[in-house]
Design a protein around this motif. Structure first.
Motif, PDB file in Angstrom:
ATOM      1  N   LEU A  27       0.827  -1.214   0.000  1.00  0.00           N
ATOM      2  CA  LEU A  27       0.000   0.000   0.000  1.00  0.00           C
ATOM      3  C   LEU A  27       0.853   1.253   0.000  1.00  0.00           C
ATOM      4  CD1 LEU A  27      -2.189  -2.039   0.995  1.00  0.00           C
ATOM      5  CD2 LEU A  27      -3.007  -0.226   2.476  1.00  0.00           C
ATOM      6  N   ALA A  28       2.049   1.136   0.583  1.00  0.00           N
ATOM      7  CA  ALA A  28       2.943   2.291   0.720  1.00  0.00           C
ATOM      8  C   ALA A  28       4.357   1.764   0.867  1.00  0.00           C
ATOM      9  CB  ALA A  28       2.561   3.115   1.944  1.00  0.00           C
ATOM     10  N   LEU A  29       5.325   2.535   0.332  1.00  0.00           N
ATOM     11  CA  LEU A  29       6.726   2.106   0.402  1.00  0.00           C
ATOM     12  C   LEU A  29       7.613   3.346   0.422  1.00  0.00           C
ATOM     13  CD1 LEU A  29       8.751  -0.319   0.196  1.00  0.00           C
ATOM     14  CD2 LEU A  29       8.666  -0.016  -2.280  1.00  0.00           C
ATOM     15  N   LYS A  30       8.608   3.349   1.286  1.00  0.00           N
ATOM     16  CA  LYS A  30       9.458   4.538   1.445  1.00  0.00           C
ATOM     17  C   LYS A  30      10.882   4.143   1.819  1.00  0.00           C
ATOM     18  CE  LYS A  30       7.628   8.197   3.353  1.00  0.00           C
ATOM     19  NZ  LYS A  30       7.003   9.117   4.313  1.00  0.00           N
ATOM     20  N   TYR A  31      11.858   4.818   1.177  1.00  0.00           N
ATOM     21  CA  TYR A  31      13.270   4.684   1.535  1.00  0.00           C
ATOM     22  C   TYR A  31      13.603   5.859   2.425  1.00  0.00           C
ATOM     23  CZ  TYR A  31      18.306   3.940   0.561  1.00  0.00           C
ATOM     24  OH  TYR A  31      19.654   3.688   0.650  1.00  0.00           O
ATOM     25  N   ASP A 112       3.367  -6.392  15.419  1.00  0.00           N
ATOM     26  CA  ASP A 112       2.925  -7.563  16.186  1.00  0.00           C
ATOM     27  C   ASP A 112       1.416  -7.602  16.438  1.00  0.00           C
ATOM     28  OD1 ASP A 112       2.665  -5.633  18.132  1.00  0.00           O
ATOM     29  OD2 ASP A 112       4.362  -6.336  19.334  1.00  0.00           O
ATOM     30  N   SER A 113       0.668  -6.612  15.914  1.00  0.00           N
ATOM     31  CA  SER A 113      -0.796  -6.628  16.043  1.00  0.00           C
ATOM     32  C   SER A 113      -1.361  -5.654  15.008  1.00  0.00           C
ATOM     33  CB  SER A 113      -1.231  -6.185  17.444  1.00  0.00           C
ATOM     34  OG  SER A 113      -0.844  -4.834  17.653  1.00  0.00           O
ATOM     35  N   ASP A 114      -2.665  -5.783  14.719  1.00  0.00           N
ATOM     36  CA  ASP A 114      -3.295  -4.830  13.795  1.00  0.00           C
ATOM     37  C   ASP A 114      -3.210  -3.417  14.349  1.00  0.00           C
ATOM     38  OD1 ASP A 114      -3.896  -6.907  12.112  1.00  0.00           O
ATOM     39  OD2 ASP A 114      -6.040  -6.951  12.568  1.00  0.00           O
ATOM     40  N   ALA A 115      -3.402  -3.280  15.677  1.00  0.00           N
ATOM     41  CA  ALA A 115      -3.361  -1.940  16.286  1.00  0.00           C
ATOM     42  C   ALA A 115      -1.973  -1.329  16.124  1.00  0.00           C
ATOM     43  CB  ALA A 115      -3.741  -2.028  17.755  1.00  0.00           C
ATOM     44  N   ASN A 116      -0.923  -2.111  16.370  1.00  0.00           N
ATOM     45  CA  ASN A 116       0.431  -1.570  16.200  1.00  0.00           C
ATOM     46  C   ASN A 116       0.777  -1.334  14.732  1.00  0.00           C
ATOM     47  OD1 ASN A 116       1.116  -1.186  18.854  1.00  0.00           O
ATOM     48  ND2 ASN A 116       1.952  -3.255  19.107  1.00  0.00           N
ATOM     49  N   ALA A 117       0.223  -2.148  13.836  1.00  0.00           N
ATOM     50  CA  ALA A 117       0.445  -1.922  12.403  1.00  0.00           C
ATOM     51  C   ALA A 117      -0.107  -0.553  11.996  1.00  0.00           C
ATOM     52  CB  ALA A 117      -0.206  -3.027  11.578  1.00  0.00           C
ATOM     53  N   GLU A 118      -1.259  -0.191  12.566  1.00  0.00           N
ATOM     54  CA  GLU A 118      -1.846   1.114  12.250  1.00  0.00           C
ATOM     55  C   GLU A 118      -0.973   2.243  12.804  1.00  0.00           C
ATOM     56  OE1 GLU A 118      -5.997   1.224  12.925  1.00  0.00           O
ATOM     57  OE2 GLU A 118      -6.160   3.336  12.362  1.00  0.00           O
ATOM     58  N   ILE A 119      -0.517   2.102  14.034  1.00  0.00           N
ATOM     59  CA  ILE A 119       0.347   3.119  14.651  1.00  0.00           C
ATOM     60  C   ILE A 119       1.647   3.251  13.849  1.00  0.00           C
ATOM     61  CG2 ILE A 119       1.781   3.621  16.683  1.00  0.00           C
ATOM     62  CD1 ILE A 119      -0.497   2.241  18.368  1.00  0.00           C
ATOM     63  N   GLU A 120       2.243   2.124  13.492  1.00  0.00           N
ATOM     64  CA  GLU A 120       3.531   2.145  12.790  1.00  0.00           C
ATOM     65  C   GLU A 120       3.366   2.669  11.361  1.00  0.00           C
ATOM     66  OE1 GLU A 120       5.078  -1.827  13.476  1.00  0.00           O
ATOM     67  OE2 GLU A 120       5.466  -1.373  15.584  1.00  0.00           O
ATOM     68  N   GLY A 121       2.259   2.319  10.703  1.00  0.00           N
ATOM     69  CA  GLY A 121       1.988   2.865   9.373  1.00  0.00           C
ATOM     70  C   GLY A 121       1.847   4.376   9.418  1.00  0.00           C
ATOM     71  N   ASN A 122       1.160   4.862  10.444  1.00  0.00           N
ATOM     72  CA  ASN A 122       0.976   6.315  10.590  1.00  0.00           C
ATOM     73  C   ASN A 122       2.279   7.016  10.955  1.00  0.00           C
ATOM     74  OD1 ASN A 122      -1.741   6.144  10.004  1.00  0.00           O
ATOM     75  ND2 ASN A 122      -2.344   5.936  12.147  1.00  0.00           N
ATOM     76  N   PHE A 123       3.192   6.298  11.574  1.00  0.00           N
ATOM     77  CA  PHE A 123       4.504   6.857  11.926  1.00  0.00           C
ATOM     78  C   PHE A 123       5.269   7.227  10.639  1.00  0.00           C
ATOM     79  CE2 PHE A 123       9.033   6.229  12.657  1.00  0.00           C
ATOM     80  CZ  PHE A 123       9.278   6.856  13.872  1.00  0.00           C
ATOM     81  N   PHE A 124       5.163   6.395   9.610  1.00  0.00           N
ATOM     82  CA  PHE A 124       5.954   6.604   8.390  1.00  0.00           C
ATOM     83  C   PHE A 124       5.217   7.316   7.260  1.00  0.00           C
ATOM     84  CE2 PHE A 124       8.577   3.008  10.050  1.00  0.00           C
ATOM     85  CZ  PHE A 124       9.820   3.632   9.970  1.00  0.00           C
ATOM     86  N   PHE A 125       3.890   7.157   7.189  1.00  0.00           N
ATOM     87  CA  PHE A 125       3.189   7.563   5.961  1.00  0.00           C
ATOM     88  C   PHE A 125       2.002   8.476   6.245  1.00  0.00           C
ATOM     89  CE2 PHE A 125       5.053   3.376   5.175  1.00  0.00           C
ATOM     90  CZ  PHE A 125       5.806   3.641   4.045  1.00  0.00           C
ATOM     91  N   SER A 126       1.856   9.483   5.381  1.00  0.00           N
ATOM     92  CA  SER A 126       0.650  10.303   5.411  1.00  0.00           C
ATOM     93  C   SER A 126      -0.425   9.613   4.567  1.00  0.00           C
ATOM     94  CB  SER A 126       0.963  11.686   4.836  1.00  0.00           C
ATOM     95  OG  SER A 126       1.196  11.572   3.449  1.00  0.00           O
ATOM     96  N   GLY A 127      -1.629  10.140   4.631  1.00  0.00           N
ATOM     97  CA  GLY A 127      -2.748   9.563   3.882  1.00  0.00           C
ATOM     98  C   GLY A 127      -2.513   9.554   2.382  1.00  0.00           C
ATOM     99  N   ARG A 128      -1.792  10.571   1.857  1.00  0.00           N
ATOM    100  CA  ARG A 128      -1.608  10.635   0.396  1.00  0.00           C
ATOM    101  C   ARG A 128      -0.390   9.847  -0.087  1.00  0.00           C
ATOM    102  NH1 ARG A 128       1.868  14.359  -1.417  1.00  0.00           N
ATOM    103  NH2 ARG A 128       0.785  14.513  -3.388  1.00  0.00           N
ATOM    104  N   GLU A 129       0.195   9.052   0.802  1.00  0.00           N
ATOM    105  CA  GLU A 129       1.322   8.194   0.396  1.00  0.00           C
ATOM    106  C   GLU A 129       0.936   6.717   0.374  1.00  0.00           C
ATOM    107  OE1 GLU A 129       5.310  10.302   1.966  1.00  0.00           O
ATOM    108  OE2 GLU A 129       3.890   9.765   3.536  1.00  0.00           O
ATOM    109  N   ARG A 130      -0.342   6.438   0.494  1.00  0.00           N
ATOM    110  CA  ARG A 130      -0.777   5.037   0.512  1.00  0.00           C
ATOM    111  C   ARG A 130      -1.926   4.846  -0.471  1.00  0.00           C
ATOM    112  NH1 ARG A 130      -2.293   4.549   6.810  1.00  0.00           N
ATOM    113  NH2 ARG A 130      -0.658   6.071   7.157  1.00  0.00           N
TER     114      ARG A 130
END
Ligand code: ATP
Ligand code: MG
Length: 131
Positions: A27-31, A112-130
């Motif tokens: 859904l999103a990828l970043k270097y 390690d969980s869906d909840a942490n996946a959401e937190i970690e995804g938000n750490f790296f990506f804005s809404g317009r990067e996914r």
């Protein structure tokens, strides 16, 4: 995340290929590269562990790839695909068995969980990067 030592060793393409061929949609990828402070925040859950300082130094030591992956049962299946934290315990064919150097430098991170996946995804990506 594809962790710094695996990126530096040139394993990125093979790891992404394993992820895609195992049915994940990217859904999103970043270097990018984590500062010490950001690495400390990302792994804050391990703050009290003896390896925390080493982990933070390592995760800030070079660029990484961050990604958001989508699949049914993604968290559990991805952890199977990356294998055990310690590559010596990881099963054949897993990302860590193939590419990890050690328990500390272990090639890939998985939420390690869906909840942490959401937190970690938000750490790296804005809404317009996914997508
Ligand atoms: P990750 O969260 O990165 O996907 P994991 O869930 O398999 O890994 P954790 O227990 O969450 O493992 O530990 C986070 C990371 O800290 C490990 O991936 C590894 O890089 C490092 N680490 C864990 N245990 C040790 C240890 N005993 N010595 C050094 N580093 C360690
Ligand atoms: Mg973990």
């Amino acid at each position: 995340m594809i962790k710094p030592e695996a990126v530096a060793a040139g394993h990125t393409g093979k790891i992404i290929d394993m992820i895609i061929s195992n049915g994940y949609r990217i859904l999103a990828l970043k270097y990018t590269r984590l500062s010490q402070e950001e690495a400390g925040v990302f792994y804050a859950v391990h703050k009290e562990r003896p390896f925390y300082g080493e982990l933070v130094d390592y995760m800030a030591s070079g660029p990484i790839y961050a990604a958001i992956l989508e699949k049914d049962n993604a968290v559990e299946d991805y952890r199977k695909l990356i294998g055990a934290t310690d590559p010596a315990q990881a099963e054949e064919g897993t990302i860590r068995k193939r590419f990890a150097e050690s328990k500390a430098k272990n090639a890939a991170h998985g939420s390690d969980s869906d909840a942490n996946a959401e937190i970690e995804g938000n750490f790296f990506f804005s809404g317009r990067e996914r997508f």
